[in-house]
Scaffold this motif. Structure first.
Motif, mmCIF file in Angstrom:
data_model
loop_
_atom_site.group_PDB
_atom_site.id
_atom_site.type_symbol
_atom_site.label_atom_id
_atom_site.label_comp_id
_atom_site.label_asym_id
_atom_site.label_seq_id
_atom_site.Cartn_x
_atom_site.Cartn_y
_atom_site.Cartn_z
ATOM 1 N N ASN A 228 6.699 34.323 -9.833
ATOM 2 C CA ASN A 228 5.811 35.488 -9.863
ATOM 3 C C ASN A 228 4.349 35.097 -9.722
ATOM 4 O OD1 ASN A 228 7.855 37.404 -10.163
ATOM 5 N ND2 ASN A 228 7.911 37.143 -12.384
ATOM 6 N N GLY A 229 4.006 33.913 -10.272
ATOM 7 C CA GLY A 229 2.611 33.478 -10.216
ATOM 8 C C GLY A 229 2.104 33.333 -8.795
ATOM 9 N N LEU A 230 2.868 32.640 -7.941
ATOM 10 C CA LEU A 230 2.463 32.451 -6.549
ATOM 11 C C LEU A 230 2.430 33.777 -5.798
ATOM 12 C CD1 LEU A 230 4.410 29.185 -5.597
ATOM 13 C CD2 LEU A 230 1.945 29.437 -5.913
ATOM 14 N N ARG A 231 3.418 34.617 -6.059
ATOM 15 C CA ARG A 231 3.439 35.933 -5.400
ATOM 16 C C ARG A 231 2.235 36.772 -5.818
ATOM 17 N NH1 ARG A 231 9.170 35.590 -6.157
ATOM 18 N NH2 ARG A 231 9.005 36.681 -8.166
ATOM 19 N N ASN A 232 1.877 36.719 -7.101
ATOM 20 C CA ASN A 232 0.722 37.490 -7.585
ATOM 21 C C ASN A 232 -0.578 36.997 -6.956
ATOM 22 O OD1 ASN A 232 2.248 39.178 -9.213
ATOM 23 N ND2 ASN A 232 2.010 37.905 -11.034
#
Length: 261
Positions: A228-232
């Motif tokens: 989720n971090g990279l997508r965010n």
């Protein structure tokens, strides 16, 4: 004196009449053109006045928004700040009196939570303050945050700024999204990279701004799906009309954030 033939007289008279008609036509065209020019200039002046009025209203709206942001910022500082400080003092007082180890552990958790709330409040105050809407304010705060975050870890931070014009104005949205990307990247490096060093660098070329975060850790496992971090981070940079590029190998991870300012 010999009288001119009728045909020549007719030609002369016709020529004179044509010249007069042409002159009248030219005068008429010039007058119509001038009239249209005057109407055009008046319309243009009205448009300029209308635009100035709209611009004035927009400026007043922006001033009103900035004033409201400052009011919220002051209220948060006075009310929430005082409340969190009081909670922390009471928890420390209880810890001194507590004899039970489990109770002391719970109080330590309460103190940790209050400290996290205090940090979050400070971040919100920084975000709300319109005086911080400059590139220099963002880079200074980003460096300060990274230093504080990593000071109790084994990761040693390095910082670099190239051609940064501190007075360059930036939007509140840009500051907020870039800072949240920074937080995510630094937190990921702390949790997953097993790195010894982390480098944070900023560079500016005219209206292009780059923020780069690199570490010397184990890199990102490419066989695992993106978290989720990279997508965010990608989503936040897309909202700014910029981009986020992640390069990773067994020698570390390098993340480049690009945007227009």
């Amino acid at each position: 004196m010999k009288e001119l033939p009728f045909e020549i007289k007719f030609i002369y008279v016709t020529a004179i009449v044509l010249i007069i008609v042409f002159a009248v036509f030219i005068v008429f065209v010039v007058l119509m053109y001038n009239k249209k020019q005057i109407l055009y200039l008046k319309e243009k002046q009205l448009n300029i006045e209308s635009q100035n009025q709209l611009l004035q209203k927009e400026l007043e709206k922006q001033k009103s928004i900035e004033k409201e942001r400052e009011r919220i910022s002051h209220d948060m500082h006075d009310d929430l700040g005082a409340g969190i400080s009081a909670l922390k003092l009471q928890a420390e007082f209880l810890k001194q009196k507590a004899q039970d180890d489990d109770l002391q552990s719970d109080i330590d958790e309460l103190l940790k939570t209050s400290e996290e709330m205090n940090l979050s409040m400070r971040e919100m105050l920084w975000s709300l303050n319109s005086e911080n809407d400059t590139l220099g304010s963002f880079t200074d705060y980003a460096i300060r945050y990274t230093e504080n975050f990593l000071k109790k870890t084994k990761i040693k931070p390095w910082f670099e700024s190239m051609d940064i014009i501190s007075e360059t104005p930036v939007s509140t949205e840009l500051r907020r999204n870039m800072f949240l990307c920074l937080k995510e990247a630094v937190n990921n490096a702390y949790k997953h990279s097993q790195a010894d060093t982390l480098r944070l660098s900023f560079s500016q070329k005219e209206n292009r701004f780059l923020m780069e975060i690199s570490d010397d850790g184990i890199g990102i496992d490419k066989e695992k799906p993106a978290g989720n971090g990279l997508r965010n981070m990608n989503r936040r940079m897309e909202e700014l009309g910029g981009g986020c590029e992640t390069l990773s190998s067994g020698k570390g991870t390098h993340i480049i954030f690009k945007t227009t300012i």
